[in-house]
Scaffold this motif. Structure first.
Motif, mmCIF file in Angstrom:
data_model
loop_
_atom_site.group_PDB
_atom_site.id
_atom_site.type_symbol
_atom_site.label_atom_id
_atom_site.label_comp_id
_atom_site.label_asym_id
_atom_site.label_seq_id
_atom_site.Cartn_x
_atom_site.Cartn_y
_atom_site.Cartn_z
ATOM 1 N N ILE A 100 40.577 37.879 35.459
ATOM 2 C CA ILE A 100 42.159 38.084 36.285
ATOM 3 C C ILE A 100 42.083 38.851 37.598
ATOM 4 O O ILE A 100 43.280 38.896 38.416
ATOM 5 C CB ILE A 100 43.256 38.576 35.184
ATOM 6 C CG1 ILE A 100 42.837 40.162 34.931
ATOM 7 C CG2 ILE A 100 43.544 37.830 33.938
ATOM 8 C CD1 ILE A 100 43.958 40.943 34.302
ATOM 9 N N SER A 101 41.130 39.747 37.823
ATOM 10 C CA SER A 101 41.062 40.293 39.129
ATOM 11 C C SER A 101 39.761 40.510 39.688
ATOM 12 O O SER A 101 38.523 40.707 38.678
ATOM 13 C CB SER A 101 41.664 41.680 38.934
ATOM 14 O OG SER A 101 41.284 42.547 39.941
ATOM 15 N N ASP A 102 39.416 40.246 40.784
ATOM 16 C CA ASP A 102 37.947 40.474 41.366
ATOM 17 C C ASP A 102 38.168 41.002 42.837
ATOM 18 O O ASP A 102 38.423 40.274 43.618
ATOM 19 C CB ASP A 102 37.539 38.901 41.515
ATOM 20 C CG ASP A 102 36.066 38.855 41.890
ATOM 21 O OD1 ASP A 102 35.643 39.995 42.359
ATOM 22 O OD2 ASP A 102 35.383 37.613 41.712
ATOM 23 N N GLU A 103 38.005 42.227 42.769
ATOM 24 C CA GLU A 103 38.062 43.159 44.024
ATOM 25 C C GLU A 103 36.764 43.844 44.426
ATOM 26 O O GLU A 103 35.931 44.149 43.664
ATOM 27 C CB GLU A 103 39.230 44.101 43.842
ATOM 28 C CG GLU A 103 40.387 43.583 43.613
ATOM 29 C CD GLU A 103 41.264 44.361 43.132
ATOM 30 O OE1 GLU A 103 41.125 45.831 42.993
ATOM 31 O OE2 GLU A 103 42.523 44.260 43.249
ATOM 32 N N ARG A 104 36.581 43.922 45.746
ATOM 33 C CA ARG A 104 35.727 44.713 46.339
ATOM 34 C C ARG A 104 36.217 46.135 46.781
ATOM 35 O O ARG A 104 37.300 46.194 46.827
ATOM 36 C CB ARG A 104 35.207 44.102 47.814
ATOM 37 C CG ARG A 104 34.348 42.639 47.516
ATOM 38 C CD ARG A 104 32.901 42.753 48.514
ATOM 39 N NE ARG A 104 32.171 42.019 47.776
ATOM 40 C CZ ARG A 104 31.063 42.500 46.966
ATOM 41 N NH1 ARG A 104 30.733 43.812 47.067
ATOM 42 N NH2 ARG A 104 30.183 41.794 46.355
ATOM 43 N N GLN A 105 35.367 46.811 46.458
ATOM 44 C CA GLN A 105 35.783 48.297 46.601
ATOM 45 C C GLN A 105 34.890 49.129 47.472
ATOM 46 O O GLN A 105 33.601 48.815 47.419
ATOM 47 C CB GLN A 105 36.352 48.791 45.387
ATOM 48 C CG GLN A 105 35.274 49.277 44.142
ATOM 49 C CD GLN A 105 35.612 49.570 42.967
ATOM 50 O OE1 GLN A 105 36.862 49.498 42.533
ATOM 51 N NE2 GLN A 105 34.977 50.160 42.079
#
Lengths: 235, 410
Positions: A222-227
């Motif tokens: 449901i979520s795929d983020e670079r950090q």
């Protein structure tokens, strides 16, 4: 960066009687070589199922899984064992070391199945132990080592075959916070040296070590983020 | 699949880890193989001893008995009614080409008195030919002679056991006087030791005197019939069947038996006795070996039991090995080789145990051990086979475990 992992419509469906249960449905995911990925989600979200599929311990019900360009979705048990040995290093929450077996012999284990001759095996296992800072503990059995040390041995075992991918399932789940950060530091170092690392965690401060964070819920991403990882590259 | 050497090393380590359990598991195999080896060795020893004993009686011998071999009530009646006359005896001696020598033996159990002791022993009246037929020389002194026979001289030849009992150890029996039924006899010779015969009687507990002296001193007069057994020696071992045939023909003629009449005498050869006795031994050995084999199978079930326990106990280890790249065959081989090593070590120890047991027990009962290399190899092969057979199921079970389940196993 070249893709190490490509998942296309990957699904895992369990059948019990007439009812079907999709532990994972239609996951599409690409993970590049050298990435540092945290997979999070509540229990029952499909984290473990995804890890088992990525780790070639299980086969998907549908979809394709390209690992280093090779479709491994429908391989036989024998071929999956080969893929695990060659491409993947595992780190588990409960360490999963062989008891009453020395650290060195534990680290040698994957090399036995890779048919590396004994002399070379010893050298490589010792190198791997030194890399995790346990060269002086090679002759100790797991019961003579602390939890953090045991997990280091497990990491040495995972990297001794020089696999492109390391999968860690709650690697800090059984460790206190000080030891946890040491383990995460070690994994970060491995990533900096070029390995691709995926780990499952439910703790936000552990997930913070990753460069990319996936959140699973009900068998879907449901979520795929670079950090920005909290430990930046040395450069 | 990883190499056999590597698998052996793994198995060795796993077995060393549970030394006591490994030992107890192999114990079943040790006892099974040990029992097979022991029984086979004893059986083989007994057989060759019987053979040696029968051969010690003389190889070319045909025994001739009065009485029918096949009576209405079955076999029997050896000498029950004397039918062979002294004339028959002479005819056999002079007329048959395949016969080398003939000697009658008339026996009587009698108390014998020496200066110091009294001893009950077997007195046999016979002719000097008897010692040739039996291939039985003197150890000391001389045999009685044809002239002793002609004059009914009161000379005696004594067996070692009888001599020891009459004169005590260390006394030279030659020249000693013994009294049999009040008649004084002079010992002229001591026979070589023969040991037990096939029936287990001591052949050295005996005194031989000339037939003529026996007849005058003990039987009082000459009957028409020979009241004992007759030993005939053939010119060669190959001539034995011919001798029996010739004797049969001659005696039927002399006794005027019609074509429908049965023989009123019987013959038997040593070869016949050998095969009869050794075949009894073979049957016994086979029977006991079958029982021992059952215990080997029980041992194998013990191995299977422990391997199943071991697979369950080491489920997580199997999961770890699979996760790091062990193939199902690697896991299967690991457990199969463990079972095989257990059984093979058990087999080897069993051989040592069986032979050792024989060395300890056999002398106490006067048995002879004869371990055939063949049996050792067969036992080892069978125990290894048992290991594979009973190790296969647990090993397959291990190799079919799901790595995910196995890793989760507590």
């Amino acid at each position: 960066m070249a893709a190490l992992i490509q998942l296309r419509n990957l699904a895992k469906i369990y059948q019990s009687g007439d009812s079907e249960f999709a532990a994972l449905h239609d996951v599409n995911l690409t993970i590049d070589r050298g990435d540092f990925v945290a997979i999070t989600g509540s229990s029952g979200s499909g984290k473990s199922t995804l890890m088992n599929l990525l780790g070639c311990l299980d086969s998907p019900s549908r979809g394709s899984y390209l690992l280093a360009g090779r479709d491994v979705a429908q391989l036989s048990r024998v071929e999956l064992a080969k893929v695990r040995n060659e491409f993947i290093g595992f780190v588990f929450q409960n360490f999963n070391l062989l008891s009453r077996t020395t650290a060195l012999e534990n680290v040698e284990l994957p090399l036995i199945y890779a048919k590396v001759p004994p002399a070379e095996r010893h050298v490589r296992a010792r190198e791997a132990l030194e890399r995790v800072g346990l060269g002086h503990r090679a002759g100790h059995t797991p019961s003579q080592l602390s939890g953090g040390q045991q997990q280091r041995v497990a990491i040495a075992r995972a990297l001794v075959t020089r696999p492109p991918l390391i999968l860690a399932d709650e690697p800090t789940g059984n460790l206190d916070s000080a030891t946890s950060s040491e383990i995460m530091k070690l994994l970060t170092e491995l990533q900096h040296s070029g390995m691709t690392i995926l780990f499952v965690t439910h703790e936000p401060d552990i997930a913070a070590y990753a460069a990319r964070k996936l959140v699973l819920k009900d068998g879907a991403v449901i979520s795929d983020e670079r950090q920005q990882p909290i430990l930046a590259a040395a450069s | 699949m990883i190499s056999i050497g590597e698998t052996l090393r793994l198995a060795g380590r796993a077995l060393r880890r549970n030394k006591m359990r490994s030992f107890l598991t192999t114990l079943g195999i040790i006892i099974g193989v040990g029992a097979v080896i022991f029984i086979q060795s004893i059986g083989e020893g007994a057989k060759s001893r019987v053979r040696a004993q029968i051969e010690s009686a003389g190889t070319n011998i045909v025994m001739l008995f009065s009485g029918a071999s096949q009576g209405p009530g079955g076999r029997g009646g050896w000498g029950s009614q004397p039918t062979i006359t002294w004339e028959d005896l002479r005819a056999i001696q002079t007329e048959l080409p395949s016969v080398r020598a003939v000697a009658p033996q008339i026996n009587s159990q009698q108390p014998v008195i020496s200066e110091t002791n009294t001893w009950n022993t077997q007195i046999t009246g016979t002719t000097p030919d008897y010692f040739i037929i039996r291939n039985w020389p003197v150890a000391d002194g001389a045999l009685f002679t044809a002239s002793d026979q002609a004059t009914a001289a009161k000379n005696a030849v004594i067996g070692q056991t009888a001599a020891e009992n009459l004169f005590g150890p260390g006394v030279d029996p030659i020249g000693q006087i013994i009294r049999i039924r009040d008649a004084p006899f002079t010992i002229v010779g001591v026979l070589e030791r023969k040991g037990q015969n096939a029936m287990g009687t001591d052949q050295d507990d005996c005194i031989f005197i000339p037939l003529s002296a026996f007849q005058t001193r003990m039987q009082r007069g000459l009957g028409k019939f020979v009241p004992g057994r007759i030993s005939i020696s053939a010119v060669s071992p190959e001539a034995i069947p011919r001798v029996r045939q010739e004797v049969q023909q001659l005696l039927r003629e002399r006794h005027r038996l019609g074509p429908d009449d049965e023989d009123d005498f019987s013959t038997s050869s040593m070869a016949e006795m050998t095969s009869m006795l050794t075949s009894t031994q073979d049957t016994m050995t086979l029977l006991l070996s079958a029982i021992a084999l059952v215990s080997l199978v029980v041992g194998g079930i013990g191995v299977m039991n422990i391997m199943l326990v071991s697979v369950t106990e080491r489920t997580r280890e199997i999961g770890i090995r699979m996760a790091v790249g062990a193939q199902p065959t690697d896991i299967m081989m690991q457990f199969l080789v463990e079972a095989l090593v257990l059984s093979a070590i058990g087999g080897a120890l069993g051989v040592i145990f069986g032979v050792g047991l024989g060395q300890v027990i056999a002398p106490k009962f006067g048995w002879t051990m004869e371990t055939k290399t063949q049996i050792v190899f067969i036992s080892l092969a069978v125990s290894a086979g048992v290991g594979i057979l009973f190790g296969l199921y647990p090993a397959r079970k291990a190799s079919k475990l799901d790595p995910i389940e196995a890793l989760r196993y507590e």
